[in-house]
Design an enzyme around this catalytic site. Structure first.
Site, PDB file in Angstrom:
ATOM      1  N   ASP A 219      10.766   2.974  -6.833  1.00  0.00           N
ATOM      2  CA  ASP A 219      10.440   1.751  -7.545  1.00  0.00           C
ATOM      3  C   ASP A 219      11.738   1.105  -8.042  1.00  0.00           C
ATOM      4  O   ASP A 219      12.782   1.763  -8.104  1.00  0.00           O
ATOM      5  CB  ASP A 219       9.517   2.098  -8.722  1.00  0.00           C
ATOM      6  CG  ASP A 219       9.205   0.901  -9.585  1.00  0.00           C
ATOM      7  OD1 ASP A 219       8.651  -0.080  -9.051  1.00  0.00           O
ATOM      8  OD2 ASP A 219       9.521   0.938 -10.790  1.00  0.00           O
TER       9      ASP A 219
ATOM     10  N   ASP B 212      12.010  -2.094 -10.816  1.00  0.00           N
ATOM     11  CA  ASP B 212      11.991  -2.472 -12.226  1.00  0.00           C
ATOM     12  C   ASP B 212      11.680  -1.268 -13.105  1.00  0.00           C
ATOM     13  O   ASP B 212      10.623  -0.652 -12.995  1.00  0.00           O
ATOM     14  CB  ASP B 212      10.935  -3.560 -12.479  1.00  0.00           C
ATOM     15  CG  ASP B 212      11.294  -4.879 -11.821  1.00  0.00           C
ATOM     16  OD1 ASP B 212      12.385  -5.383 -12.100  1.00  0.00           O
ATOM     17  OD2 ASP B 212      10.479  -5.396 -11.037  1.00  0.00           O
TER      18      ASP B 212
ATOM     19  N   ASP C  69       8.545   4.598 -12.801  1.00  0.00           N
ATOM     20  CA  ASP C  69       8.490   4.702 -14.259  1.00  0.00           C
ATOM     21  C   ASP C  69       7.107   4.435 -14.831  1.00  0.00           C
ATOM     22  O   ASP C  69       6.921   4.505 -16.041  1.00  0.00           O
ATOM     23  CB  ASP C  69       9.472   3.701 -14.885  1.00  0.00           C
ATOM     24  CG  ASP C  69       9.026   2.264 -14.654  1.00  0.00           C
ATOM     25  OD1 ASP C  69       8.934   1.851 -13.476  1.00  0.00           O
ATOM     26  OD2 ASP C  69       8.747   1.548 -15.632  1.00  0.00           O
TER      27      ASP C  69
END
Length: 330
Positions: free
Chosen positions: A10, A12, A207
């Protein structure tokens, strides 16, 4: 990483926050290129893969544009499966999303008067009432609806901002409909990334429990949660089975060490243990690794289907860990 042939990372909150790289991310990912295929898989549909790749190169990463897979690409592919070639699609999003619609042989439009047969919706910081109104008209007429992702928030250097899911919620409310979803946690985006590199044993890294980790479950892949973005220790302890990661680390640097030691189920707990006392989770032991202490707490929290009501320390070292994890009693 010896057990995995591809890394699906991922962006961001995992590689960068706002325009800047998270500490240790670039060095780690560059080191991993020697042993595994590294792909960058983002739910953010606002930028094209070439622009994303350029940003990553500016941060110091080495990659080809094909290493970037966006939810705009996945969203366009899902739309193309639902409509005839050349069909008109109303685009709620950036020109990058419109370009992905063109690349799959469809015609992007911006008004309901153009009689679109589908609506595709992705994040844009410029989305406003007028384009949402056009989309509502098309959806209420029966157009196919595909959301590139439904993330309610988007992390940046200032904090959490409204994500595409918040804009999707506007149309959900206005039209009493649910979209098909292309991005994480739905399977299409990660499945596209896996197929692109021919991975047999991918590791999904992110995250967010509700997108990255849940998305890994949707494609039966192992996952690593890093605590550099949205999800918190409290959220992890309360995570349902479909959002629980295989591994847990403070940031991406755990990938260059002993990954097996970070396994939540049977990895290193750094001298800490946890137990249930009534509805409370009680942490005890001694050490200085907060993620190790969190792994111990996860085992106690997930051992039964019962909800936990609080976290308590048994001893000063455990108290320090609980405080560092933001789990102090209210």
């Amino acid at each position: 990483m010896s057990e995995h042939d591809a890394l699906l990372v991922d962006l961001d909150g995992t590689v960068y926050r706002g325009p800047d790289a998270i500490e240790g991310a670039v060095e780690t990912l560059e080191a991993l290129r020697a042993t595994a295929t590294v792909s960058y898989v983002t739910n953010n549909a606002s930028r094209g893969p070439d622009e994303v790749a350029g940003h990553l190169r500016d941060l110091g990463l080495t990659l080809d544009t094909d290493a970037v897979v966006t939810s705009a690409q996945a969203g366009a592919a899902v739309v193309a499966e639902q409509v005839e070639a050349g069909a008109k699609v109303l685009v709620v999003g950036t020109e990058a999303l419109a370009e992905e619609i063109r690349l799959v042989g469809l015609e992007p439009v911006r008004a309901e008067d153009d009689a679109p047969v589908a609506v595709v919706q992705g994040h844009s910081p410029d989305t406003g009432w007028r384009i949402l109104a056009e989309a509502a008209l098309a959806l209420n007429r029966g157009a196919v609806w595909v959301a590139c992702n439904v993330d309610p928030t988007l992390p940046n250097e200032r904090g959490l901002l409204p994500g595409n899911g918040s804009m999707v919620a506007v149309l959900r409310t206005a039209c009493a409909r649910e979209p098909m979803v292309a991005g994480k946690p739905a399977a299409p985006l990660l499945a596209q990334a896996i197929a692109r590199v021919g991975a047999q044993r991918p590791l999904v890294v992110g995250d967010r429990l509700d997108t990255d980790i849940a998305g890994a479950h949707s494609v039966d892949a192992e996952s690593l949660l890093v605590l550099t973005g949205v999800s918190t220790a409290a959220g992890l302890l309360a995570a349902p089975a479909g959002q629980r990661p295989t591994y847990l680390g403070a940031d991406l640097r755990v990938l260059t060490g002993d990954l097996a030691a970070t396994a939540v189920a049977d990895g290193d707990t750094g001298g800490f243990t946890a137990r249930r006392e009534g509805g409370e989770l009680v942490l005890e032991g001694d050490g200085d690794d907060t993620t190790a202490a969190l792994r111990a707490l996860c085992r106690a929290a997930w051992a039964s289907g019962e909800e936990w009501t609080g976290v308590r320390a048994d001893g000063t070292p455990a108290e320090k860990m609980i405080s560092a994890l933001g789990l102090d009693p209210a």
